[in-house]
Design a protein around this motif. Structure first.
Motif, PDB file in Angstrom:
ATOM      1  N   GLN A 118       0.834  -1.072   0.079  1.00 24.45           N
ATOM      2  CA  GLN A 118      -0.019  -0.087   0.071  1.00 24.45           C
ATOM      3  C   GLN A 118       1.020   1.310  -0.046  1.00 24.45           C
ATOM      4  OE1 GLN A 118      -2.499  -0.813   3.398  1.00 24.45           O
ATOM      5  NE2 GLN A 118      -4.267  -0.933   1.900  1.00 24.45           N
ATOM      6  N   ARG A 119       0.345   2.466  -0.461  1.00 24.62           N
ATOM      7  CA  ARG A 119       0.971   3.806  -0.696  1.00 24.62           C
ATOM      8  C   ARG A 119       0.160   4.684   0.204  1.00 24.62           C
ATOM      9  NH1 ARG A 119      -0.392   7.309  -4.275  1.00 24.62           N
ATOM     10  NH2 ARG A 119      -1.657   6.726  -5.969  1.00 24.62           N
ATOM     11  N   GLU A 120       0.743   5.633   0.903  1.00 27.31           N
ATOM     12  CA  GLU A 120       0.098   6.613   1.618  1.00 27.31           C
ATOM     13  C   GLU A 120      -0.283   7.841   0.677  1.00 27.31           C
ATOM     14  OE1 GLU A 120       2.411   5.319   2.594  1.00 27.31           O
ATOM     15  OE2 GLU A 120       1.886   4.155   4.526  1.00 27.31           O
ATOM     16  N   LYS A 121      -1.512   8.468   1.078  1.00 27.22           N
ATOM     17  CA  LYS A 121      -1.830   9.664   0.189  1.00 27.22           C
ATOM     18  C   LYS A 121      -1.089  10.805   0.581  1.00 27.22           C
ATOM     19  CE  LYS A 121      -6.796   7.716   0.086  1.00 27.22           C
ATOM     20  NZ  LYS A 121      -8.099   8.039   0.609  1.00 27.22           N
ATOM     21  N   SER A 156      -0.386  11.914   4.530  1.00 27.65           N
ATOM     22  CA  SER A 156       0.998  11.725   5.077  1.00 27.65           C
ATOM     23  C   SER A 156       1.502  13.032   5.719  1.00 27.65           C
ATOM     24  CB  SER A 156       1.806  11.135   4.078  1.00 27.65           C
ATOM     25  OG  SER A 156       3.183  10.759   4.389  1.00 27.65           O
ATOM     26  N   ASP A 179       7.614   8.628   1.315  1.00 27.09           N
ATOM     27  CA  ASP A 179       6.731   7.973   0.527  1.00 27.09           C
ATOM     28  C   ASP A 179       6.727   8.132  -0.709  1.00 27.09           C
ATOM     29  OD1 ASP A 179       5.577   6.930   2.573  1.00 27.09           O
ATOM     30  OD2 ASP A 179       4.070   8.462   2.957  1.00 27.09           O
ATOM     31  N   GLU A 203       1.093   6.149  12.440  1.00 29.85           N
ATOM     32  CA  GLU A 203       0.328   5.031  11.806  1.00 29.85           C
ATOM     33  C   GLU A 203      -1.206   5.088  12.195  1.00 29.85           C
ATOM     34  OE1 GLU A 203       1.105   2.610   9.950  1.00 29.85           O
ATOM     35  OE2 GLU A 203       3.558   2.460  10.101  1.00 29.85           O
ATOM     36  N   ILE A 259      -2.877   8.049  10.046  1.00 31.38           N
ATOM     37  CA  ILE A 259      -3.026   7.402   8.774  1.00 31.38           C
ATOM     38  C   ILE A 259      -4.360   6.326   8.524  1.00 31.38           C
ATOM     39  CG2 ILE A 259      -2.066   5.661   7.195  1.00 31.38           C
ATOM     40  CD1 ILE A 259      -1.032   8.453   6.634  1.00 31.38           C
ATOM     41  N   ARG A 274      -4.356   5.277   3.495  1.00 30.36           N
ATOM     42  CA  ARG A 274      -3.690   4.328   2.473  1.00 30.36           C
ATOM     43  C   ARG A 274      -4.438   3.940   1.477  1.00 30.36           C
ATOM     44  NH1 ARG A 274      -0.774   2.671   7.626  1.00 30.36           N
ATOM     45  NH2 ARG A 274       1.440   3.243   7.232  1.00 30.36           N
ATOM     46  N   THR A 275      -3.871   3.731   0.003  1.00 26.29           N
ATOM     47  CA  THR A 275      -4.534   3.069  -0.995  1.00 26.29           C
ATOM     48  C   THR A 275      -3.461   1.936  -1.556  1.00 26.29           C
ATOM     49  OG1 THR A 275      -3.520   4.731  -2.497  1.00 26.29           O
ATOM     50  CG2 THR A 275      -5.582   5.288  -1.663  1.00 26.29           C
TER      51      THR A 275
END
Length: 293
Positions: free
Chosen positions: A4-7, A11, A84, A278, A281, A287-288
């Motif tokens: 997953q990655r953070e927006k 973030s 990120d 965390e 988030i 996260r997406t």
């Protein structure tokens, strides 16, 4: 668990909030660490605390705190967003990031935060702490101190020590993020596969990451502090000259001065920052699923 990655905005907000909270809670350790790294007579952390409380009271341990809170919020926000970003660019075709690539992403994040947030705030904080130990301090807080530093030295006055700060922050972020990411992946892959980690485990992993970071980057931190002190312009031509003088005049162990208070701060810092980050988030849905490159 799928990568997953953070927006970015999530973030940035989560990182800035975590950084501000961490800075306030751990500031006395940063104050003691910085005071112990100045040249002159060596003082133990306990002696610094006692003399400061005697002369200035509890507020004395928070001299320069506002500069660090503002700077730490900006630093943490920039750090997480840039990490990120670099992590996404360095991910493989499945969206995963290996330890060497995580190290490189952390290095890039550290360099970025050094330029945009850390150097100005650290320089101002260091000068405020250095000034506060004088019988008649010339700075009356963050805003007045910043104005006076710029008036006396120009804009370069708040960018003093940029090179050692970039080196320290690059090393800090590279070591901290890589240690944290590696331990997190290990725990999630063995003890809790496919499950989010509870706050206690996140805090512990972040604390270990802080421990590793301290001992591996301490010399850079000492050089940074000396280059940002009020007497730096008269004593050191550049960072290399500063390192040479410390080594030849004070001995190699001087590079690890302030390890105890910095260790206390970064172990707590790692736990606090990663735990708060965390949580924010997760609560904000930041996260997406990672898009394979």
């Amino acid at each position: 668990m799928a990568p997953q990655r953070e927006k970015p905005l999530h973030s940035l907000f989560a990182g800035a909030t975590a950084g501000g909270i961490e800075a306030f809670l751990t500031y006395p350790t940063e104050f003691v660490k910085t005071r112990s790294q100045f040249g002159g007579k060596r003082e133990s952390p306990l002696a610094i605390i006692k003399s400061t409380l005697k002369l200035k009271g509890i507020t004395g341990l928070y001299s320069g705190c506002s500069a660090l809170i503002v700077g730490n919020s900006a630093k943490a926000g920039v750090r997480f967003v840039s990490y990120d970003f670099f992590k996404q660019k360095l991910a493989d075709s499945e969206g995963k990031v290996s330890a060497p690539r995580s190290l490189l992403a952390g290095l890039g994040a550290g360099m970025t935060e050094a330029v945009f947030a850390v150097t100005p705030s650290e320089t101002i904080k260091t000068k405020l702490i250095d000034d506060a130990k004088r019988p008649n301090p010339q700075y009356r807080g963050l805003i007045h101190g910043t104005k006076e530093i710029i008036r006396q030295e120009g804009i370069t006055g708040i960018y003093r020590g940029l090179f050692p700060v970039m080196m320290r922050q690059g090393a800090n972020s590279a070591v901290r993020f890589t240690t944290y990411a590696t331990l997190k992946q290990f725990v999630q892959g063995t003890a809790r596969p496919g499950q989010p980690l509870p706050s206690a485990i996140t805090f512990g992993i972040g604390g270990i990451a802080g421990l590793v970071t301290v001992y591996s980057t301490m010399p850079l931190d000492v050089i940074k502090t000396r280059m940002q002190s009020l007497e730096a312009r008269a004593q050191y031509r550049n960072s290399f000259h500063c390192a040479y003088r410390i080594f030849t005049e004070e001995g190699i162990l001087r590079f690890w001065t302030g390890t105890t208070p910095r260790l206390a701060r970064l172990v707590l810092s790692g736990g606090i920052v990663f735990t708060v980050y965390e949580k924010i988030i997760a609560i904000s849905g930041g996260r997406t699923p990672a898009t394979p490159s």
